[in-house]
Design a protein around this motif. Structure first.
Motif, PDB file in Angstrom:
ATOM      1  N   MET A 182      44.874  43.117  39.534  1.00  0.00           N
ATOM      2  CA  MET A 182      45.964  42.209  39.267  1.00  0.00           C
ATOM      3  C   MET A 182      45.518  40.747  39.264  1.00  0.00           C
ATOM      4  SD  MET A 182      49.291  43.508  39.502  1.00  0.00           S
ATOM      5  CE  MET A 182      50.024  45.043  39.867  1.00  0.00           C
ATOM      6  N   PRO A 183      44.293  40.466  38.884  1.00  0.00           N
ATOM      7  CA  PRO A 183      43.868  39.063  38.890  1.00  0.00           C
ATOM      8  C   PRO A 183      44.625  38.211  37.872  1.00  0.00           C
ATOM      9  CG  PRO A 183      42.104  40.478  38.072  1.00  0.00           C
ATOM     10  CD  PRO A 183      43.224  41.357  38.499  1.00  0.00           C
ATOM     11  N   VAL A 184      45.119  38.822  36.813  1.00  0.00           N
ATOM     12  CA  VAL A 184      45.859  38.059  35.816  1.00  0.00           C
ATOM     13  C   VAL A 184      47.157  37.532  36.415  1.00  0.00           C
ATOM     14  CG1 VAL A 184      47.052  38.195  33.601  1.00  0.00           C
ATOM     15  CG2 VAL A 184      44.869  39.347  33.904  1.00  0.00           C
ATOM     16  N   LEU A 185      47.857  38.362  37.187  1.00  0.00           N
ATOM     17  CA  LEU A 185      49.112  37.934  37.787  1.00  0.00           C
ATOM     18  C   LEU A 185      48.905  36.851  38.831  1.00  0.00           C
ATOM     19  CD1 LEU A 185      51.036  41.303  38.150  1.00  0.00           C
ATOM     20  CD2 LEU A 185      51.326  39.532  36.429  1.00  0.00           C
ATOM     21  N   ALA A 186      47.729  36.800  39.436  1.00  0.00           N
ATOM     22  CA  ALA A 186      47.449  35.764  40.438  1.00  0.00           C
ATOM     23  C   ALA A 186      47.473  34.380  39.815  1.00  0.00           C
ATOM     24  CB  ALA A 186      46.107  36.030  41.100  1.00  0.00           C
ATOM     25  N   ASN A 187      47.262  34.308  38.518  1.00  0.00           N
ATOM     26  CA  ASN A 187      47.285  33.012  37.830  1.00  0.00           C
ATOM     27  C   ASN A 187      48.695  32.561  37.492  1.00  0.00           C
ATOM     28  OD1 ASN A 187      44.474  32.903  37.840  1.00  0.00           O
ATOM     29  ND2 ASN A 187      44.341  34.034  35.921  1.00  0.00           N
ATOM     30  N   TYR A 188      49.676  33.424  37.676  1.00  0.00           N
ATOM     31  CA  TYR A 188      51.066  33.119  37.323  1.00  0.00           C
ATOM     32  C   TYR A 188      52.006  33.439  38.481  1.00  0.00           C
ATOM     33  CZ  TYR A 188      49.032  33.047  32.682  1.00  0.00           C
ATOM     34  OH  TYR A 188      48.251  32.770  31.602  1.00  0.00           O
ATOM     35  N   THR A 241      62.939  28.918  40.006  1.00  0.00           N
ATOM     36  CA  THR A 241      63.007  27.477  40.209  1.00  0.00           C
ATOM     37  C   THR A 241      62.264  27.075  41.481  1.00  0.00           C
ATOM     38  OG1 THR A 241      65.105  27.361  39.044  1.00  0.00           O
ATOM     39  CG2 THR A 241      64.587  25.526  40.494  1.00  0.00           C
ATOM     40  N   LEU A 242      62.483  27.818  42.554  1.00  0.00           N
ATOM     41  CA  LEU A 242      61.790  27.515  43.799  1.00  0.00           C
ATOM     42  C   LEU A 242      60.281  27.686  43.633  1.00  0.00           C
ATOM     43  CD1 LEU A 242      61.855  26.780  46.786  1.00  0.00           C
ATOM     44  CD2 LEU A 242      62.133  29.212  47.278  1.00  0.00           C
ATOM     45  N   ALA A 243      59.857  28.741  42.944  1.00  0.00           N
ATOM     46  CA  ALA A 243      58.429  28.974  42.730  1.00  0.00           C
ATOM     47  C   ALA A 243      57.804  27.853  41.916  1.00  0.00           C
ATOM     48  CB  ALA A 243      58.208  30.319  42.040  1.00  0.00           C
TER      49      ALA A 243
END
Length: 99
Positions: free
Chosen positions: A1-7, A58-60
């Protein structure tokens, strides 16, 4: 899941939607004393998936990109519209149910 770590904003968006959808089941049970798993997949109900998704996103954006980022300002504006609309739809549905 390294791709999701960027988002992280996208991950938070999906998690917010998922949690709010799953929470509809126990909330419906507490209110109506009936178990309905389809509440997680349908529209309507409490909590509002739309409002929860936008609030989480929004919080993120604020936490990960900065509260001074223009994307946060846009997210706040969109969140206000979504939450106002969700409240209006619930109000109208309540009036319709009474009639």
């Amino acid at each position: 899941m390294p791709v999701l770590a960027n988002y992280p904003e996208l991950v938070t968006c999906v998690v917010s939607w998922l949690v709010s959808s799953i929470l509809k089941i126990p909330v419906f049970f507490l209110m109506h004393r009936k178990f309905n798993i389809m509440m997680a997949f349908g529209t309507g109900g409490m909590p509002s998936s739309h409002a929860a998704t936008m609030t989480g996103t929004t919080l993120a954006i604020g936490l990960f990109s900065g509260f001074d980022n223009p994307a946060f300002a846009i997210a706040v504006a969109i969140s206000m519209i979504v939450i106002y609309d969700a409240a209006g739809v619930r109000r109208e549905a309540g009036i319709h149910a009474e009639l």
